[in-house]
Design an enzyme around this catalytic site. Structure first.
Site, PDB file in Angstrom:
ATOM      1  NE  ARG A 114       6.681  -0.507   9.971  1.00 30.68           N
ATOM      2  CZ  ARG A 114       5.526  -0.395   9.320  1.00 30.68           C
ATOM      3  NH1 ARG A 114       5.470   0.283   8.180  1.00 30.68           N
ATOM      4  NH2 ARG A 114       4.433  -0.947   9.798  1.00 30.68           N
ATOM      5  NE  ARG A 164       7.910  -2.525   5.946  1.00 32.36           N
ATOM      6  CZ  ARG A 164       6.612  -2.318   6.165  1.00 32.36           C
ATOM      7  NH1 ARG A 164       5.884  -1.700   5.246  1.00 32.36           N
ATOM      8  NH2 ARG A 164       6.044  -2.743   7.266  1.00 32.36           N
ATOM      9  NE  ARG A 167      -4.350  -0.871  10.246  1.00 32.74           N
ATOM     10  CZ  ARG A 167      -3.249  -0.453   9.624  1.00 32.74           C
ATOM     11  NH1 ARG A 167      -3.157   0.770   9.172  1.00 32.74           N
ATOM     12  NH2 ARG A 167      -2.245  -1.261   9.467  1.00 32.74           N
ATOM     13  NE  ARG A 203       2.106  -4.816  11.085  1.00 33.60           N
ATOM     14  CZ  ARG A 203       3.106  -4.572  10.240  1.00 33.60           C
ATOM     15  NH1 ARG A 203       4.292  -5.110  10.417  1.00 33.60           N
ATOM     16  NH2 ARG A 203       2.916  -3.778   9.210  1.00 33.60           N
ATOM     17  CE  LYS A 211      -1.991  -1.095   3.891  1.00 31.33           C
ATOM     18  NZ  LYS A 211      -1.200  -2.317   4.201  1.00 31.33           N
TER      19      LYS A 211
HETATM   20  P1  AP5 Z   1       4.900  -1.610   1.735  1.00 33.51           P
HETATM   21  O1  AP5 Z   1       4.550  -0.777   0.554  1.00 33.51           O
HETATM   22  O2  AP5 Z   1       5.726  -0.998   2.811  1.00 33.51           O
HETATM   23  O3  AP5 Z   1       3.600  -2.342   2.326  1.00 33.51           O
HETATM   24  P2  AP5 Z   1       2.373  -1.760   3.153  1.00 33.51           P
HETATM   25  O4  AP5 Z   1       1.142  -2.425   2.628  1.00 33.51           O
HETATM   26  O5  AP5 Z   1       2.395  -0.268   3.165  1.00 33.51           O
HETATM   27  O6  AP5 Z   1       2.721  -2.380   4.566  1.00 33.51           O
HETATM   28  P3  AP5 Z   1       2.676  -1.780   6.042  1.00 33.51           P
HETATM   29  O7  AP5 Z   1       3.346  -2.825   6.898  1.00 33.51           O
HETATM   30  O8  AP5 Z   1       3.272  -0.408   6.111  1.00 33.51           O
HETATM   31  O9  AP5 Z   1       1.165  -1.736   6.288  1.00 33.51           O
HETATM   32  P4  AP5 Z   1       0.413  -1.735   7.605  1.00 33.51           P
HETATM   33  O10 AP5 Z   1      -0.908  -1.342   7.101  1.00 33.51           O
HETATM   34  O11 AP5 Z   1       0.469  -2.956   8.430  1.00 33.51           O
HETATM   35  O12 AP5 Z   1       1.259  -0.708   8.496  1.00 33.51           O
HETATM   36  P5  AP5 Z   1       0.968   0.780   8.958  1.00 33.51           P
HETATM   37  O13 AP5 Z   1       2.230   1.512   8.900  1.00 33.51           O
HETATM   38  O14 AP5 Z   1      -0.234   1.342   8.267  1.00 33.51           O
HETATM   39  O15 AP5 Z   1       5.652  -2.916   1.163  1.00 33.51           O
HETATM   40  C1  AP5 Z   1       6.162  -3.919   2.046  1.00 33.51           C
HETATM   41  C2  AP5 Z   1       7.514  -4.438   1.511  1.00 33.51           C
HETATM   42  O16 AP5 Z   1       7.296  -5.129   0.276  1.00 33.51           O
HETATM   43  C3  AP5 Z   1       8.525  -3.319   1.185  1.00 33.51           C
HETATM   44  O17 AP5 Z   1       9.821  -3.786   1.503  1.00 33.51           O
HETATM   45  C4  AP5 Z   1       8.388  -3.120  -0.329  1.00 33.51           C
HETATM   46  O18 AP5 Z   1       9.601  -2.681  -0.925  1.00 33.51           O
HETATM   47  C5  AP5 Z   1       8.019  -4.532  -0.795  1.00 33.51           C
HETATM   48  N1  AP5 Z   1       7.119  -4.529  -1.950  1.00 33.51           N
HETATM   49  C6  AP5 Z   1       6.067  -3.698  -2.179  1.00 33.51           C
HETATM   50  N2  AP5 Z   1       5.461  -4.030  -3.343  1.00 33.51           N
HETATM   51  C7  AP5 Z   1       6.137  -5.107  -3.828  1.00 33.51           C
HETATM   52  C8  AP5 Z   1       5.996  -5.934  -4.995  1.00 33.51           C
HETATM   53  N3  AP5 Z   1       5.035  -5.702  -5.896  1.00 33.51           N
HETATM   54  N4  AP5 Z   1       6.860  -6.961  -5.154  1.00 33.51           N
HETATM   55  C9  AP5 Z   1       7.844  -7.194  -4.246  1.00 33.51           C
HETATM   56  N5  AP5 Z   1       8.035  -6.466  -3.135  1.00 33.51           N
HETATM   57  C10 AP5 Z   1       7.190  -5.430  -2.927  1.00 33.51           C
HETATM   58  O19 AP5 Z   1       0.492   0.544  10.485  1.00 33.51           O
HETATM   59  C11 AP5 Z   1       1.431   0.192  11.479  1.00 33.51           C
HETATM   60  C12 AP5 Z   1       0.733   0.200  12.836  1.00 33.51           C
HETATM   61  O20 AP5 Z   1       0.222   1.525  13.116  1.00 33.51           O
HETATM   62  C13 AP5 Z   1      -0.503  -0.719  12.976  1.00 33.51           C
HETATM   63  O21 AP5 Z   1      -0.142  -2.046  13.288  1.00 33.51           O
HETATM   64  C14 AP5 Z   1      -1.276  -0.018  14.105  1.00 33.51           C
HETATM   65  O22 AP5 Z   1      -0.706  -0.295  15.356  1.00 33.51           O
HETATM   66  C15 AP5 Z   1      -1.039   1.463  13.805  1.00 33.51           C
HETATM   67  N6  AP5 Z   1      -2.091   2.015  12.917  1.00 33.51           N
HETATM   68  C16 AP5 Z   1      -1.920   2.529  11.668  1.00 33.51           C
HETATM   69  N7  AP5 Z   1      -3.102   2.927  11.166  1.00 33.51           N
HETATM   70  C17 AP5 Z   1      -4.050   2.660  12.109  1.00 33.51           C
HETATM   71  C18 AP5 Z   1      -5.460   2.817  12.153  1.00 33.51           C
HETATM   72  N8  AP5 Z   1      -6.152   3.313  11.115  1.00 33.51           N
HETATM   73  N9  AP5 Z   1      -6.105   2.420  13.293  1.00 33.51           N
HETATM   74  C19 AP5 Z   1      -5.451   1.918  14.338  1.00 33.51           C
HETATM   75  N10 AP5 Z   1      -4.103   1.727  14.343  1.00 33.51           N
HETATM   76  C20 AP5 Z   1      -3.401   2.088  13.235  1.00 33.51           C
END
Ligand code: AP5
Length: 214
Positions: free
Chosen positions: A156, A127, A88, A167, A13
């Site tokens: 991370r 990552r 979420r 997660r 994402k």
């Molecule tokens: P990446 O693009 O980083 O993936 P992502 O989907 O953004 O993954 P996240 O782990 O950031 O998502 P998340 O939703 O769990 O975390 P968030 O920060 O929102 O890609 C991942 C890896 O794959 C990278 O190394 C990339 O290079 C590689 N890649 C990408 N595309 C590829 C492809 N096509 N082929 C190969 N490799 C590829 O949330 C973190 C925490 O914050 C949560 O757990 C929670 O505690 C809190 N939080 C955030 N938002 C909320 C909310 N709305 N409500 C409550 N708590 C929240």
């Protein structure tokens, strides 16, 4: 354009949001990034959020809703935004709908990134992020440039396998039900998130362009 990206952790994402925001002139609103910046700066919000994030649990709804409410009121979000990681939960989705209805700025599209759990465990183990620029790398699929100081790259805390598995469970229990909610409202496009980054970008663009033409 105002869009939401929904998908499990590691679905890509953040990677695609950055490119889509450039292509469609949208503000990138990533709740995870905003929360992590607060943790780094040791704000009250960061202190509250840290233990939830380290465990892979969701930060309480109202905290995140207030944060998004303030962020979408900022000038750069007036012409459009991409919400990455929000909503979420059902409570967050309902709050978002209310906030956008009040402002007469409805959502145009919700992109669901579809990918197998085991693929994301592999993606997240490799990552590396670069906090000063927000760049996202992968040690195999998108290696950081050779001239970047390795010490500025971060693995991370919540990318360790046990936390990633939690997660994923949280995603399936609390976030996946929103997919049906948006489908019923005719807003959902499913994107196959497996494949080269460029291919996934093409699929997301196709879905957004089709929605804009409809
Ligand atoms: P990446 O693009 O980083 O993936 P992502 O989907 O953004 O993954 P996240 O782990 O950031 O998502 P998340 O939703 O769990 O975390 P968030 O920060 O929102 O890609 C991942 C890896 O794959 C990278 O190394 C990339 O290079 C590689 N890649 C990408 N595309 C590829 C492809 N096509 N082929 C190969 N490799 C590829 O949330 C973190 C925490 O914050 C949560 O757990 C929670 O505690 C809190 N939080 C955030 N938002 C909320 C909310 N709305 N409500 C409550 N708590 C929240």
């Amino acid at each position: 354009m105002r869009i939401v990206l929904i998908g499990p952790p590691g679905a890509g994402k953040g990677t695609q949001a950055k490119r889509l925001c450039e292509a469609y002139n949208m503000a990138h609103i990533a709740t995870g990034d905003i929360l992590r910046a607060n943790v780094r700066n040791e704000t009250d919000l960061g202190k509250l959020a840290k233990s939830y994030m380290d465990a892979g649990e969701l930060v309480p709804d109202q905290v995140v809703i207030d944060m998004v409410d303030a962020r979408i009121a900022e000038p750069d979000a007036q012409d459009g935004f991409c919400l990455d990681g929000f909503p979420r939960t059902a409570t967050q989705a309902e709050a978002l709908q209310e906030l956008l209805t009040e402002r007469d700025k409805p959502l145009h599209r919700v992109l669901q990134f579809v990918i197998d759990d085991e693929r994301v465990v592999h993606r997240l183990s490799g990552r590396r992020v670069h906090p000063p620029t927000g760049a996202i790398y992968h040690i195999d699929f998108n290696p950081p440039p050779a001239d970047l100081d390795a010490w500025t790259l971060v693995h991370r805390e919540d990318d360790h396998e046990d936390v990633v598995r939690n997660r994923l469970e949280v995603f399936h229990k609390q976030t996946a039900p929103l997919i049906g909610w948006y489908e019923e409202r005719g807003l959902l496009s499913k994107i196959d998130a497996d494949g080269e980054m460029e291919e996934v970008f093409g699929r997301a663009r196709e879905a957004l362009d089709a929605a804009a033409d409809a």
